[in-house]
Write an enzyme that holds these catalytic residues in place. Structure first.
Site, mmCIF file in Angstrom:
data_model
loop_
_atom_site.group_PDB
_atom_site.id
_atom_site.type_symbol
_atom_site.label_atom_id
_atom_site.label_comp_id
_atom_site.label_asym_id
_atom_site.label_seq_id
_atom_site.Cartn_x
_atom_site.Cartn_y
_atom_site.Cartn_z
ATOM 1 N N ARG A 1 0.813 -1.213 0.000
ATOM 2 C CA ARG A 1 0.000 0.000 0.000
ATOM 3 C C ARG A 1 0.851 1.269 0.000
ATOM 4 N NH1 ARG A 1 -4.447 -1.554 4.459
ATOM 5 N NH2 ARG A 1 -3.246 -3.453 4.769
ATOM 6 N N CYS B 1 0.144 0.378 15.940
ATOM 7 C CA CYS B 1 -0.111 -0.824 16.752
ATOM 8 C C CYS B 1 -0.009 -0.507 18.228
ATOM 9 C CB CYS B 1 0.877 -1.916 16.393
ATOM 10 S SG CYS B 1 2.545 -1.447 16.806
ATOM 11 N N GLU C 1 -9.789 -4.928 16.743
ATOM 12 C CA GLU C 1 -8.895 -3.813 16.428
ATOM 13 C C GLU C 1 -9.514 -3.007 15.290
ATOM 14 O OE1 GLU C 1 -5.160 -4.728 14.388
ATOM 15 O OE2 GLU C 1 -4.153 -3.261 15.661
HETATM 16 P P1 NAD Z 1 -1.567 -6.898 7.092
HETATM 17 O O1 NAD Z 1 -1.563 -8.087 7.978
HETATM 18 O O2 NAD Z 1 -2.719 -6.714 6.172
HETATM 19 O O3 NAD Z 1 -0.261 -6.906 6.146
HETATM 20 C C1 NAD Z 1 1.025 -7.057 6.680
HETATM 21 C C2 NAD Z 1 1.913 -7.691 5.618
HETATM 22 O O4 NAD Z 1 1.434 -8.997 5.339
HETATM 23 C C3 NAD Z 1 1.931 -6.950 4.291
HETATM 24 O O5 NAD Z 1 3.242 -6.966 3.786
HETATM 25 C C4 NAD Z 1 0.982 -7.742 3.419
HETATM 26 O O6 NAD Z 1 1.320 -7.707 2.057
HETATM 27 C C5 NAD Z 1 1.120 -9.153 3.950
HETATM 28 N N1 NAD Z 1 -0.118 -9.932 3.879
HETATM 29 C C6 NAD Z 1 -1.390 -9.471 3.999
HETATM 30 N N2 NAD Z 1 -2.265 -10.485 3.916
HETATM 31 C C7 NAD Z 1 -1.541 -11.614 3.758
HETATM 32 C C8 NAD Z 1 -1.880 -12.999 3.620
HETATM 33 N N3 NAD Z 1 -3.131 -13.402 3.643
HETATM 34 N N4 NAD Z 1 -0.870 -13.877 3.493
HETATM 35 C C9 NAD Z 1 0.410 -13.478 3.484
HETATM 36 N N5 NAD Z 1 0.781 -12.180 3.602
HETATM 37 C C10 NAD Z 1 -0.175 -11.258 3.739
HETATM 38 O O7 NAD Z 1 -1.356 -5.626 8.035
HETATM 39 P P2 NAD Z 1 -1.468 -4.105 7.633
HETATM 40 O O8 NAD Z 1 -2.900 -3.752 7.415
HETATM 41 O O9 NAD Z 1 -0.488 -3.765 6.581
HETATM 42 O O10 NAD Z 1 -0.961 -3.413 8.981
HETATM 43 C C11 NAD Z 1 -1.782 -3.146 10.065
HETATM 44 C C12 NAD Z 1 -1.720 -4.239 11.092
HETATM 45 O O11 NAD Z 1 -0.378 -4.425 11.539
HETATM 46 C C13 NAD Z 1 -2.507 -3.913 12.348
HETATM 47 O O12 NAD Z 1 -3.168 -5.067 12.785
HETATM 48 C C14 NAD Z 1 -1.444 -3.501 13.342
HETATM 49 O O13 NAD Z 1 -1.790 -3.666 14.704
HETATM 50 C C15 NAD Z 1 -0.340 -4.413 12.961
HETATM 51 N N6 NAD Z 1 0.944 -3.918 13.423
HETATM 52 C C16 NAD Z 1 1.503 -4.543 14.488
HETATM 53 C C17 NAD Z 1 2.695 -4.082 14.995
HETATM 54 C C18 NAD Z 1 3.330 -4.754 16.178
HETATM 55 O O14 NAD Z 1 4.459 -4.447 16.456
HETATM 56 N N7 NAD Z 1 2.668 -5.661 16.870
HETATM 57 C C19 NAD Z 1 3.339 -2.991 14.391
HETATM 58 C C20 NAD Z 1 2.746 -2.392 13.284
HETATM 59 C C21 NAD Z 1 1.540 -2.867 12.813
#
Ligand code: NAD
Length: 497
Positions: A176, A280, A382
């Site tokens: 994104r 997060c 969330e």
């Molecule tokens: P997301 O899970 O949609 O995507 C994260 C990554 O995973 C991306 O690179 C994406 O391309 C990939 N991805 C997405 N769906 C997938 C699938 N089905 N199979 C394999 N890969 C896949 O997360 P997001 O929307 O980009 O980010 C927001 C989320 O991240 C929130 O839930 C937030 O809380 C979390 N987050 C957590 C932390 C932490 O340290 N715990 C830090 C930052 C963000």
């Protein structure tokens, strides 16, 4: 339209098939497209990383650290440019983008200490004429998969330490907002990192699955939403890889009756609405202890929300930018609708907000719910947007039970002047990162970052000392140089002193 590709073996590689639009969330326009890597492209990146490993593994830690010293300087010299790329695709305000970059640079600074971090442990004379030591060897090719909300900082939680530990790295950033990640990859090369040591593939699930299932990839660091984190943890560990997968959150702040309420409300405004709630560690629930505190906190928050400046992130004076995409905007609005249906009191409704000149942007005004209960979906799930829920509790014990019962355990915080309550809270609460009058207790680079419960799958946290352990394998060597009386006689019992 600008097309964003991959960075493999020190070269920009164009996409070879599928693409996805990249939006400017402030205008709502698709201004670029990003390539979504095929399995062939991911295979090329893995092959490059594999080929670069032997030389990089044997490069002295001091030389590896010198690359990081140069990298830090380059990141600082290009800070404004990097922050603009973040804001253009993520939407966050520019000084927030700068905050993320600075926190990422702090990890680079920690990685500059590689020779010290990798020194190992030595014991002389563990037996007659026998010395023993443990050293920490790199794993090989490791991968990082990162979310949209910190397109620079979260990748930098991973690769600086993975690299100085002697591994080669493949980053799969969020599709994104991919441009800032690509720019910091170019700067690594400019800092003198040999080709192939760091590679970047843009893409989606297909790219991630290739990384997870390729036996050349030794370890995976993931940060993103909980369901994906859990899937990646299970698939990666089943394939024999070391995996750390950081997931989602629902961070509660407790406000005690003795707290400095104005200070607490100021802190809550930034922690809940900063970066449009897309952090997060964002505070998304305030647990007020007692109705008197709750009424005051709600009134003060509502008042501050009327003054919140919601404008494009690149505009001077903007305090909160848009959400990242139209899809995410609809999801967050859907939660606000549901909260109303479920009976929570919507004290401030940001749904009608229009930003003059940016009517197609993905903006949502700050929303505030009062009288939220644990059965409501706006409490359980969330939301990841500018929506703050106020829950009322009779006492600290009840507030802590709520937090402990929640499926997530990333961060939490207590606002109080009572040292005993603060100490009890931080000692007993079932959450990985705790703040006392600190709303976003994100650990500094020389500690490590991670949550409890369903906010982290795996044993080791991100960055800091845990990352050095995650990106290395311990080897223990026991050595004797036999001569004279130290020569071995034949014996069949298990060796003792
Ligand atoms: P997301 O899970 O949609 O995507 C994260 C990554 O995973 C991306 O690179 C994406 O391309 C990939 N991805 C997405 N769906 C997938 C699938 N089905 N199979 C394999 N890969 C896949 O997360 P997001 O929307 O980009 O980010 C927001 C989320 O991240 C929130 O839930 C937030 O809380 C979390 N987050 C957590 C932390 C932490 O340290 N715990 C830090 C930052 C963000």
């Amino acid at each position: 339209m600008q097309s964003i590709g991959h960075f493999i073996n020190g070269q920009h590689i164009a996409g070879d098939g599928r693409t996805q639009p990249v939006y400017n969330p402030a205008t709502g326009e698709a201004e670029k497209v990003v390539a979504l890597a095929s399995s062939e492209i991911v295979g090329q990146a893995i092959a490059a990383a594999q080929a670069a490993f032997p030389l990089w593994r044997d490069t002295p830690p001091l030389k590896r650290a010198q690359v990081m010293f140069r990298y830090k300087q380059l990141l600082e010299a290009h800070a404004e440019e990097i922050c603009r790329l973040i804001t253009d695709e993520h939407g966050k305000v520019l000084d927030d983008a700068m905050g993320e970059l600075v926190r990422g640079i702090e990890v680079v600074e920690y990685a500059c200490g590689a020779p010290e971090l990798l020194k190992g442990e030595h014991s002389k004379n563990v037996g007659p004429g026998i010395d023993s030591w443990s050293e920490f060897q790199p794993l090989g090719v490791v991968a990082g998969i990162t979310p949209f909300n910190f397109p620079v900082m979260v990748p930098m939680w991973m690769f600086p330490l993975a690299l100085v530990c002697g591994n080669t790295f493949i980053l799969k950033p969020s599709e994104r907002d991919p441009s800032a990640g690509l720019r910091i990859a170019e700067l690594l090369q400019e800092a003198g990192l040999p080709d192939g040591v760091f590679n970047l593939v843009n893409g989606d699930r297909e790219a991630v699955e290739c990384l997870l299932h390729d036996s050349r990839v030794q370890a995976v660091s993931f940060v993103g939403s909980t369901l994906v984190a859990e899937t990646i943890y299970r698939a990666g560990t089943a394939a024999g890889k070391r995996v750390q997968a950081l997931g989602g959150a629902k961070n509660h702040a407790v406000v005690m009756p003795d707290a400095d309420l104005d200070n607490a409300v100021n802190a809550l405004m930034g922690a809940a609405y900063g970066s449009c709630g897309e952090r997060c560690m964002a505070i998304s629930v305030v647990v007020c202890v007692g109705d008197t505190v709750a009424d005051q906190v709600v009134a003060k928050l509502a008042d501050q929300l009327t003054h919140l400046k919601v404008r494009p992130g690149a505009e001077e004076g903007s305090e909160m930018g848009p959400l990242v995409t139209q899809v995410h905007l609809q999801k967050v609005r859907g939660y606000v609708d549901r909260g109303v249906e479920e009976g929570a009191q919507l004290v401030v409704d940001g749904r009608a907000l229009q930003v003059a000149g940016y009517e197609k942007g993905f903006f949502l005004g700050g929303c505030l719910f009062d009288h939220v209960t644990p059965s409501m979906s706006i409490y359980r799930e969330e939301i990841f947007g500018p929506v703050l829920c106020v829950v009322r509790a009779d006492d600290l014990q009840k507030a802590m039970e709520l937090i402990d019962d929640h499926e997530y355990g990333n961060g939490t915080c207590i606002f109080t002047r009572d040292g005993e309550a603060a100490r009890y809270f931080s000692d007993h609460i079932k959450v990985g990162m705790v703040g006392v009058n600190v709303p976003l207790p994100v650990p500094v680079a020389y500690h490590s970052f991670g949550g409890w419960k369903r906010s982290l799958f795996g044993d080791l946290y991100a960055y800091g000392p845990d990352a050095v352990r995650f990106y290395t394998r311990r080897k223990t060597i026991t050595q004797r140089w036999p001569s004279g009386a130290l020569r071995e006689g034949t014996r069949f019992s298990f060796p003792t002193l």
